[in-house]
Motif scaffolding. Structure first.
Motif, mmCIF file in Angstrom:
data_model
loop_
_atom_site.group_PDB
_atom_site.id
_atom_site.type_symbol
_atom_site.label_atom_id
_atom_site.label_comp_id
_atom_site.label_asym_id
_atom_site.label_seq_id
_atom_site.Cartn_x
_atom_site.Cartn_y
_atom_site.Cartn_z
ATOM 1 N N ASP A 119 3.084 2.787 65.618
ATOM 2 C CA ASP A 119 2.424 1.516 65.890
ATOM 3 C C ASP A 119 0.936 1.489 65.547
ATOM 4 O O ASP A 119 0.257 0.513 65.803
ATOM 5 N N ARG A 120 0.421 2.560 64.983
ATOM 6 C CA ARG A 120 -0.991 2.595 64.573
ATOM 7 C C ARG A 120 -1.175 3.660 63.491
ATOM 8 O O ARG A 120 -0.345 4.557 63.350
ATOM 9 N N LEU A 121 -2.282 3.541 62.764
ATOM 10 C CA LEU A 121 -2.541 4.506 61.699
ATOM 11 C C LEU A 121 -4.033 4.727 61.550
ATOM 12 O O LEU A 121 -4.854 3.944 62.041
ATOM 13 N N VAL A 122 -4.378 5.805 60.876
ATOM 14 C CA VAL A 122 -5.765 6.110 60.541
ATOM 15 C C VAL A 122 -5.868 6.209 59.032
ATOM 16 O O VAL A 122 -5.091 6.916 58.387
ATOM 17 N N CYS A 123 -6.827 5.478 58.482
ATOM 18 C CA CYS A 123 -7.028 5.429 57.031
ATOM 19 C C CYS A 123 -8.422 5.960 56.697
ATOM 20 O O CYS A 123 -9.381 5.720 57.432
ATOM 21 N N MET A 124 -8.515 6.695 55.618
ATOM 22 C CA MET A 124 -9.805 7.160 55.107
ATOM 23 C C MET A 124 -10.338 6.126 54.122
ATOM 24 O O MET A 124 -9.732 5.858 53.082
ATOM 25 N N LYS A 125 -11.479 5.485 54.485
ATOM 26 C CA LYS A 125 -12.094 4.490 53.608
ATOM 27 C C LYS A 125 -13.091 5.171 52.673
ATOM 28 O O LYS A 125 -14.041 5.806 53.121
ATOM 29 N N LEU A 183 -13.267 7.398 58.560
ATOM 30 C CA LEU A 183 -11.976 7.101 59.172
ATOM 31 C C LEU A 183 -11.975 5.737 59.848
ATOM 32 O O LEU A 183 -12.929 5.375 60.533
ATOM 33 N N ILE A 184 -10.873 5.005 59.646
ATOM 34 C CA ILE A 184 -10.695 3.674 60.219
ATOM 35 C C ILE A 184 -9.381 3.653 60.995
ATOM 36 O O ILE A 184 -8.337 4.036 60.466
ATOM 37 N N LEU A 185 -9.432 3.185 62.241
ATOM 38 C CA LEU A 185 -8.220 3.043 63.048
ATOM 39 C C LEU A 185 -7.672 1.630 62.889
ATOM 40 O O LEU A 185 -8.418 0.650 62.990
ATOM 41 N N VAL A 186 -6.360 1.538 62.638
ATOM 42 C CA VAL A 186 -5.704 0.243 62.423
ATOM 43 C C VAL A 186 -4.462 0.167 63.304
ATOM 44 O O VAL A 186 -3.644 1.094 63.330
ATOM 45 N N ALA A 187 -4.326 -0.940 64.022
ATOM 46 C CA ALA A 187 -3.123 -1.173 64.824
ATOM 47 C C ALA A 187 -2.082 -1.876 63.977
ATOM 48 O O ALA A 187 -2.395 -2.837 63.258
ATOM 49 N N LYS A 188 -0.830 -1.439 64.060
ATOM 50 C CA LYS A 188 0.260 -2.054 63.294
ATOM 51 C C LYS A 188 1.033 -3.073 64.118
ATOM 52 O O LYS A 188 1.875 -3.796 63.583
ATOM 53 N N THR A 189 0.767 -3.119 65.426
ATOM 54 C CA THR A 189 1.412 -4.097 66.308
ATOM 55 C C THR A 189 0.347 -4.713 67.209
ATOM 56 O O THR A 189 -0.735 -4.136 67.415
ATOM 57 N N TYR A 190 0.663 -5.868 67.775
ATOM 58 C CA TYR A 190 -0.264 -6.509 68.707
ATOM 59 C C TYR A 190 -0.426 -5.670 69.971
ATOM 60 O O TYR A 190 -1.523 -5.560 70.521
#
Length: 367
Positions: A119-125, A183-190
């Motif tokens: 339900d969440r991920l971390v992306c390298m910008k 690093l950027i944290l992104v939620a995949k669900t509400y």
């Protein structure tokens, strides 16, 4: 919100108990009712709750019972939104645009998903990428590629509607300036998004940075507390009318580039104001290297001769996953900044290990 200002002022304990009781009653009423299906009302409630909890935490009046109740309410709101919106959007999948090339005509570095949970991920910008597009944000205009579109190509709307929801910032919990990396944290669900917002408000979500700044920052300097005003479309500035802002720092090494004094810093932010690190460092007379917004033009042009961009990299994120377990993600200094560090010499032997180690690993700040 009133509690936001109270948090900054550190009001007395009795007042905080009264505020906690009133907010708990309101949340209990919300939980026992049928959760509203009005998206605007839900968003307003989420903002009010997270701002209130931030104020409690900032003032040092943490109420665990209130946090537990808020967590239950926000998870309920998020779960309801996921059930309502899942598979209801367009089946079209955004794709990366061919026009996203650098000014030199070469493809920019691509983002990398370094951790993906259910339900969440971390992306390298990488540097040179904007996080997401806002119409009134000049930094996200023009030819800068968008991390938003990159993730939308990876996560189709029918399955992951929040990634395509501008009102919820496309699931992004924070941003980085276009020249910066990290690093950027992104939620995949509400549900995950509201959970992460709660973690931001209570200090559970940790963000740490590696920064090279001008001058020799005193080793004893460990914190910067100055209010920041960040009006849309304008530069951030220190202002008594701004929002409370707090930056922790640790001096890792003193260095030199020719006759220029430099400091290698590890930084943790406890608030997330726009350009917070850059404006706080500039305010104490130690602006970050190659900062085109908060240094004099002559200084910036001199920095550009040996450093390609603002020397600021978010190297560490720590947060709780869906099960409540802590996750930690680290990112070493990118190649362009490591190349700049090879042109920097330690001021003394005590600074040598940190400078040499940075070329292999990222720096950590222990608070």
């Amino acid at each position: 919100m009133a509690t936001l200002e109270l948090g900054a002022q550190g009001s007395n304990s009795e007042l905080w108990r009264e505020l906690s009781s009133a907010l708990s009653t309101h949340l209990e009423d919300t939980r026992t009712q049928c959760l509203t299906s009005n998206a605007a009302s839900e968003e307003e409630l989420v903002i009010d709750v997270t701002e209130a909890l931030w104020a409690f935490n900032h003032a040092g009046h943490v109420d665990e019972g209130l946090q537990t109740l808020a967590n239950a309410v926000l998870h309920g709101l998020g779960s309801a939104a996921d059930s309502r919106l899942h598979d209801s959007g367009s089946s079209a999948v955004s794709s990366l645009q061919e026009l996203y090339v650098s000014s030199a005509g070469e493809e920019p570095l691509r983002p990398e998903i370094v951790l993906e949970l259910r339900d969440r991920l971390v992306c390298m910008k990488p540097p040179g990428w904007a996080v997401y597009l806002k119409e009134d944000d000049p930094e996200a205009q023009g030819m800068a590629p968008l991390l938003q579109l990159h993730l939308q190509a990876h996560l189709p709307q029918r399955q992951w509607p929040i990634i395509h929801d501008q009102d919820q910032h496309f699931g992004f919990l924070h941003r980085l300036d276009v020249p910066s990396s990290g690093l950027i944290l992104v939620a995949k669900t509400y549900e995950a998004y509201y959970d992460c917002l709660l973690q931001l408000s209570t200090g559970t979500l940790v963000r740490e940075y590696t920064v090279l700044s001008h001058g020799w920052v005193p080793v004893g300097r460990a914190e910067i507390r100055r209010r920041i005003s960040a009006p849309e479309g304008l530069r951030s500035k220190i202002s008594p009318a701004g929002k409370p802002s707090r930056t922790l720092l640790k001096v890792l090494a003193h260095a030199q580039h020719g006759s220029q004094a430099l400091s290698l810093l590890a930084i943790r932010i406890l608030t997330g104001r726009r350009h917070q690190i850059r404006i706080h460092l500039a305010h104490i007379g130690h602006a970050s290297v190659c900062d085109g917004k908060y240094t004099a033009l002559e200084t910036f042009l001199g920095d550009r001769e040996w450093c390609p961009r603002n020397f600021l990299h978010r190297h560490r994120l720590a947060f709780q996953d869906q099960s409540g377990d802590m996750r930690e993600v680290m990112s070493p200094l990118p190649a362009d900044l490591r190349a700049s560090m090879r042109q920097v010499d330690p001021k003394d032997e005590a600074s040598r290990p940190a400078l040499l180690g940075l070329r292999r690993d990222c720096c950590q700040l222990s608070v």
